[in-house]
Design a protein around this motif. Structure first.
Motif, short mmCIF file in Angstrom:
data_model
loop_
_atom_site.label_atom_id
_atom_site.label_comp_id
_atom_site.label_asym_id
_atom_site.label_seq_id
_atom_site.Cartn_x
_atom_site.Cartn_y
_atom_site.Cartn_z
N PRO A 313 0.82 -1.22 0.00
CA PRO A 313 0.00 0.00 0.00
C PRO A 313 0.86 1.27 0.00
O PRO A 313 2.01 1.27 0.43
CB PRO A 313 -0.81 -0.12 1.29
CG PRO A 313 -0.01 -1.03 2.16
CD PRO A 313 0.66 -2.01 1.24
N TYR A 314 0.25 2.34 -0.49
CA TYR A 314 0.93 3.65 -0.57
C TYR A 314 1.22 4.19 0.83
O TYR A 314 0.36 4.14 1.72
CB TYR A 314 0.08 4.65 -1.34
CG TYR A 314 0.58 6.08 -1.28
CD1 TYR A 314 1.58 6.52 -2.14
CD2 TYR A 314 0.04 6.98 -0.36
CE1 TYR A 314 2.03 7.83 -2.09
CE2 TYR A 314 0.49 8.29 -0.29
CZ TYR A 314 1.49 8.72 -1.16
OH TYR A 314 1.95 10.01 -1.11
N ASN A 315 2.44 4.69 1.01
CA ASN A 315 2.83 5.37 2.23
C ASN A 315 3.65 6.58 1.85
O ASN A 315 4.63 6.47 1.10
CB ASN A 315 3.66 4.43 3.12
CG ASN A 315 4.14 5.12 4.39
OD1 ASN A 315 5.18 5.81 4.37
ND2 ASN A 315 3.39 4.94 5.48
N ARG A 316 3.22 7.75 2.32
CA ARG A 316 3.85 9.00 1.87
C ARG A 316 5.34 9.03 2.17
O ARG A 316 6.15 9.42 1.32
CB ARG A 316 3.16 10.20 2.54
CG ARG A 316 3.66 11.56 2.06
CD ARG A 316 2.85 12.69 2.68
NE ARG A 316 3.27 13.99 2.19
CZ ARG A 316 4.29 14.68 2.70
NH1 ARG A 316 4.99 14.21 3.72
NH2 ARG A 316 4.61 15.86 2.19
N ILE A 317 5.73 8.64 3.38
CA ILE A 317 7.14 8.67 3.75
C ILE A 317 7.94 7.72 2.86
O ILE A 317 9.02 8.05 2.35
CB ILE A 317 7.31 8.32 5.24
CG1 ILE A 317 6.64 9.38 6.10
CG2 ILE A 317 8.79 8.18 5.60
CD1 ILE A 317 6.66 9.07 7.58
N ASP A 318 7.39 6.56 2.64
CA ASP A 318 8.05 5.58 1.78
C ASP A 318 8.15 6.09 0.35
O ASP A 318 9.17 5.89 -0.33
CB ASP A 318 7.25 4.27 1.82
CG ASP A 318 7.82 3.23 0.87
OD1 ASP A 318 9.05 3.05 0.86
OD2 ASP A 318 7.02 2.61 0.14
N TYR A 319 7.10 6.77 -0.12
CA TYR A 319 7.09 7.30 -1.49
C TYR A 319 8.23 8.30 -1.70
O TYR A 319 8.96 8.21 -2.68
CB TYR A 319 5.74 7.94 -1.77
CG TYR A 319 5.64 8.64 -3.11
CD1 TYR A 319 5.97 7.99 -4.30
CD2 TYR A 319 5.19 9.96 -3.19
CE1 TYR A 319 5.86 8.63 -5.52
CE2 TYR A 319 5.08 10.61 -4.41
CZ TYR A 319 5.42 9.95 -5.57
OH TYR A 319 5.32 10.59 -6.78
N TYR A 320 8.39 9.22 -0.76
CA TYR A 320 9.43 10.23 -0.93
C TYR A 320 10.83 9.66 -0.70
O TYR A 320 11.81 10.17 -1.22
CB TYR A 320 9.17 11.41 0.01
CG TYR A 320 8.09 12.33 -0.54
CD1 TYR A 320 8.40 13.31 -1.46
CD2 TYR A 320 6.77 12.19 -0.15
CE1 TYR A 320 7.43 14.14 -1.99
CE2 TYR A 320 5.78 13.01 -0.67
CZ TYR A 320 6.11 13.98 -1.59
OH TYR A 320 5.15 14.80 -2.12
N ALA A 321 10.90 8.59 0.07
CA ALA A 321 12.19 7.96 0.30
C ALA A 321 12.59 7.05 -0.86
O ALA A 321 13.78 6.91 -1.17
CB ALA A 321 12.18 7.17 1.60
N ASN A 322 11.62 6.41 -1.51
CA ASN A 322 11.90 5.44 -2.58
C ASN A 322 11.00 5.69 -3.79
O ASN A 322 10.15 4.85 -4.13
CB ASN A 322 11.69 4.01 -2.07
CG ASN A 322 12.51 3.71 -0.83
OD1 ASN A 322 13.73 3.59 -0.91
ND2 ASN A 322 11.83 3.61 0.31
N PRO A 323 11.14 6.83 -4.43
CA PRO A 323 10.21 7.13 -5.54
C PRO A 323 10.32 6.15 -6.69
O PRO A 323 9.32 5.88 -7.37
CB PRO A 323 10.64 8.54 -5.97
CG PRO A 323 12.05 8.68 -5.52
CD PRO A 323 12.14 7.90 -4.24
N ASP A 324 11.51 5.59 -6.91
CA ASP A 324 11.66 4.68 -8.04
C ASP A 324 10.96 3.35 -7.82
O ASP A 324 10.82 2.55 -8.76
CB ASP A 324 13.14 4.44 -8.33
CG ASP A 324 13.90 3.90 -7.11
OD1 ASP A 324 13.38 4.04 -5.99
OD2 ASP A 324 15.01 3.37 -7.29
N ALA A 325 10.50 3.09 -6.59
CA ALA A 325 9.76 1.86 -6.31
C ALA A 325 8.27 2.02 -6.56
O ALA A 325 7.50 1.09 -6.30
CB ALA A 325 10.00 1.43 -4.86
#
Length: 975
Positions: A313-325
């Protein structure tokens, strides 16, 4: 922020001999500059008249504003608020603009805070440097040290702690890192209006009319309230009549969650908006009974269309840390269902794109895209270029794309008012830094964080920008080397002989000797002067020379590759003859005299170039005029009036002296010009003014500046320049070249002339300097004059109108050219005890020149001012007239006078062009002979921060004012 010295306050007005100047112990001064004229729609201002009034009244600052007819606030609103109109903002300690200025207008040199102190200047702007934008590295370079020098040419080597500070509004943030000064909200509003209008027009082209046709484009009203009212009208029309049924429900997609998006949502709130969730979109579009009397809007946040590639699932912190994923599913979840996309989301490399070009085919209902964030080649791959307010959209695969990059400029009044309110606390913090009241506070800390460069270095965290600047400087050096012919110079040292070591030689020497492939010899009749010029340069040497020693001069010319003559003008033809004999090129700044012109054929036969008129006037004036005229011709515009004025003057704070004048070059040339006639055409009338009347038939008011009061004198014969500039004589109602002076100069100089002080041939033997006037007067009258003041006054009254006697006596007393009065003048000039009396008889003009060179010389803490101004009126194909101007304003500094820089540097640029083989012409020539010469001079000046500034306006020029002033002056009393 650097700790700066506290200013002193006060104002006093000094009036002398008809000239009024204002001096002040300077308060902290803020300058509001005009925006780049190339940004046609940029009408915003960083400070409004209301904020200026508050600063003046509450903070005690002085505010200067550059006049600008394009700015949303008229200039009289600023003056009523307490601001002063100023053409250059040169006195300003703090300079505010919106976007970055043209490099030639950027002010980074230090400025006076007290009469005895200089302080760094501060610039506030959206500099567009903090992302390392290549196109603005030249701007950032001006704020950074380069070895022991400064990028700004106005700062002398070794001057400590005077590098300017650059504050970028984009870096002003609160303690949590959120931006506090921005135009994003207004960009959202303006971008939405532009996109709605573009959508309506696209629908119309497809055969469907909608109420959105009535959407106002943002620049069509100065007030946002009127736009809101119009949108409410549109909303009422939709609520009553609906949108075209064939189009189905109208759905807007909005992205982002910052100030831009807040602006979008704010203006859309005036419409009958119904919120829709992304998952509701398929049913909404496929529902034949969908209510067409409403507008549906989906505010798509990343969680609704961003997915991890691994299914988590989408997680904002994870998105900004790993955008290529992650990947975007906007093209499947949102785009197929919307009519209009309003993009307020930012994007950075490495993050998934919102929508690619190929994915546009999966959005069949999408009519228009308003990319308000305007990230080129960013989140919307198909946005490959920005658009303008003039032409706000372009088509991509059938979709109308709006990507205006200056959207807030469409709402200049509202945007400026909101911006000024937010920026005012930071401006106050900068002011306090200059007054020594720089206390710790959140605002002061924010200003420090926003200082991209200060003290000649970038701030912590931006060190990588220094590498960008260094790379740009290397490329610039290579480009300049190539431009100036370095790659094609002969192997080894190129030997340049410079004859003369006078007041303008310094910049020529410095520029030429800075080249490792040049060997410079400075030959002068003053060895001390020549040695002072070359003392910093290992590849230059000084020689003592007597120009009467022709054998020695010929030997020096024979050994050189090129000769520069900065000698007095009468020497140039004899030097040129020697150059022809030894087949050496020559460069000089002086006019082409008849004697020089007579050498043309011989020089051509010898394959020699004798390049003249390559200083200021003549020189830069020709180059800048030729550049402007070339552009007008390329635009098929017809020149009907050409007016040009140039003057070297003391800066206003150094001008409270007789003549309102000081000498940065030979006084003899100034005195000689006072006896030369003039020919010109003005407003359809031809004028032929004899030399004896040139000082009487002056222009009392030359309206170049709202701050400086100037008078003018016609300069020699203007008619040959019709051919020089390839103008059409029959079409010209004005052809005038003139010299600028402060008011009172011509009248006092005419009095000097009337009493015999400008006599050029008959000699007198001087006993002491106080007897010069009496002896010149005796020669003029042919009768003895007693030495007492009463007799001298009586003699003066016999040849001058009584109204001119008192000002003359005042000036002569100040200059110590008459015996001391029993009631000495309240102001006296400098002591002249150190000025020796010539042993041999000399003409009064030569004696006066010697005396003025001493008494009216610049003191170490004084500076001069050069103003060059062309006004060209051109007629368009629509038979309207445009007033085009080209202006150069240069102040002297601690390193060199403005006159020295504007004469000496063009000479050096021309020398390098000739040495590099970049000039093919031969014979006696001026700077307009080839583009390589005049453009090389202008480009060289631009690289030194001395660029010529062009502007255009509609209306009338100065012809009428000049003609009326000349008419009045011809009816004044004649001696």
């Amino acid at each position: 922020m650097p700790l700066l010295r506290r200013p002193s306050f006060g104002l006093r007005s000094i009036t002398r001999r008809g000239c009024q100047y204002t001096t002040r112990s300077t308060p902290v001064t803020i300058g509001v500059r005009r925006e780049d004229p190339g940004r046609v729609w940029e009408r915003r201002a960083p400070l409004t008249p209301d904020s200026v009034a508050e600063l003046v009244a509450r903070d005690g600052v002085r505010v200067l504003v550059q006049d600008c007819d394009r700015r949303v606030f008229p200039i009289d609103e600023y003056t009523r608020a307490g601001a002063e109109v100023h053409p250059t903002l040169e006195p300003a300690h703090i300079v505010l603009g919106i976007k970055e200025p043209p490099l030639s207008t950027l002010l980074t040199s230090p400025v006076t805070l007290r009469p005895d102190s200089l302080v760094p200047r501060t610039n506030l702007m959206f500099s567009h440097t903090i992302k390392g934008q290549d196109y603005n590295m030249p701007l950032l370079s001006r704020f950074l040290k380069r070895g022991d020098t400064y990028a700004d040419p106005g700062v002398a080597k070794g001057t400590p702690g005077l590098e300017a500070t650059l504050i970028d509004y984009e870096l002003l943030t609160d303690a949590e890192g959120k931006r506090t000064v921005a135009f994003g909200w207004h960009a959202g509003v303006a971008g939405t209006l532009e996109a709605l209008a573009a959508m309506a027009h696209t629908y119309l082209e497809r055969g469907f009319a909608s109420a959105f046709l009535y959407t106002p484009r943002p620049h069509t009203s100065p007030y946002l309230d009127s736009h809101r009212a119009q949108l409410r009208y549109i909303g009422n029309q939709i609520a009553e009549h609906g949108t075209p049924r064939a189009l189905g429900p109208c759905v807007f997609g909005v992205t982002g969650n910052g100030n831009v998006t807040k602006g979008i949502l704010s203006i859309l709130s005036e419409l009958p908006i119904v919120q829709a969730e992304p998952e509701e979109l398929p049913n909404l579009i496929n529902n034949p009974d969908a209510d067409l009397h409403k507008i549906y809007m989906v505010h798509a946040l990343p969680k609704s269309y961003i997915y991890r590639k691994d299914g988590k699932p989408y997680n904002r912190i994870d998105y900004y840390a790993n955008p290529d994923a992650h990947q975007s599913e906007f093209h499947t979840k949102i785009a197929p269902y919307i009519s209009l996309l309003l993009n307020g989301a930012g994007w950075a490399p490495g993050f998934p794109r919102l929508l690619t070009t190929a994915q546009l085919a999966l959005a069949p209902r999408l009519v228009a895209v308003g990319d308000i964030s305007c990230d080129i080649d960013g989140g919307l791959e198909f946005v490959t270029r920005s658009t303008t307010i003039d032409s706000p959209s372009y088509d991509v695969n059938g979709v109308t794309v709006v990507a205006v990059d200056i959207l807030p400029a469409s709402l200049p009044r509202d945007a400026s008012e909101a911006f000024a309110e937010k920026v005012l606390p930071y401006v106050r913090a900068v002011v306090k830094g200059y007054t020594g009241q720089d206390e710790k506070s959140d605002v002061v800390e924010a200003v420090k964080r926003a200082s991209v460069a200060s003290g000649g270095k970038v701030r912590e965290g931006f060190e990588w920008l220094e590498e960008k600047v260094a790379a740009w400087r290397v490329s610039q050096d290579l480009a300049m080397s190539s431009e100036q012919g370095k790659q094609t110079l002969a192997p080894g040292k190129n030997k340049v002989l410079l004859l003369g070591s006078g007041m303008v030689a310094g910049p020529t020497v410095d520029e030429l000797a800075a080249r490792a492939d040049v060997e410079l010899v400075v030959a002068s009749n003053s060895l001390e002067e020549a040695e002072n010029l070359i003392r910093r340069h290992s590849n230059a040497k000084a020689l003592l020379i007597d120009m009467e020693d022709r054998v020695r001069v010929e030997e020096l010319v024979r050994q050189a590759d090129l000769v520069v003559s900065l000698l007095p003008a009468p020497f140039h033809p004899s030097v040129a003859e020697i150059c022809i004999k030894h087949r050496k090129h020559m460069v000089t700044a002086s006019y082409i005299s008849p004697a020089m012109q007579s050498l043309h054929s011989r020089a051509q036969s010898a394959d020699v170039l004798l390049l003249n008129e390559i200083g200021l006037d003549p020189g830069i004036d020709h180059c800048s005029a030729h550049s402007l005229l070339s552009r007008l011709r390329s635009d098929n515009k017809e020149v009907v009036s050409f007016t040009s004025f140039c003057g070297g003057l003391p800066a206003p704070d150094a001008a409270d002296v007789p003549l309102g004048y000081k000498f940065s070059w030979s006084p003899r040339g100034v005195l000689r010009a006072a006896g030369e006639g003039a020919k010109f055409r003005l407003n359809g009338q031809r004028w032929d003014i004899a030399g004896e009347n040139i000082l009487l038939n002056r222009f009392p008011d030359v309206p170049l500046s709202n701050v400086l009061k100037l008078e003018g004198l016609a300069n020699r014969d203007s008619f040959p320049y019709i051919d020089t500039y390839s103008l059409k004589d029959a079409k010209l109602r004005t052809m005038l070249r003139g010299t600028l002076r402060y008011p009172g100069f011509a009248a006092l100089m005419h009095s000097f002339k009337s009493v015999g002080l400008l006599e050029p041939t008959r000699t007198i033997k001087l006993d002491d300097w106080t007897s010069l006037t009496r002896l010149a007067l005796e020669q003029q009258l042919g009768a003895p004059v007693p030495s007492d003041i009463a007799s001298l006054t009586s003699a003066l009254t016999s040849i001058l109108p009584s109204s001119q006697v008192a000002p003359l006596l005042d000036a002569l007393s100040w200059l110590s050219l008459i015996p001391p009065s029993r009631t000495p003048s309240s102001t006296t000039g400098p002591a002249i005890s150190s000025l020796s009396i010539p042993k041999h008889p000399l003409p009064p003009a030569d004696l006066l020149a010697l005396h003025l060179a001493h008494t009216l010389r610049y003191q170490p803490d004084e500076r001069d001012l050069v103003i060059l101004h062309h006004e060209i009126i051109a007629r368009t194909s629509q038979n309207t007239e445009e007033v085009h101007t080209s202006t150069l304003t240069v102040y002297g500094d601690a390193h060199a006078s403005a006159m020295a820089r504007t004469v000496g540097l063009p000479v050096a640029f021309a020398v390098l062009r000739v040495l590099g083989g970049g000039v093919r012409a031969r014979g006696v020539c001026g700077p307009t002979v080839e583009e390589g010469v005049w453009k090389g001079v202008l480009d060289g000046l631009e690289s030194k921060g001395l660029g010529v500034k062009e502007a255009v306006k509609t209306g009338v020029g100065m012809e009428g004012v000049l003609a009326e002033g000349l008419r009045r002056s011809t009816h004044e009393p004649v001696a």
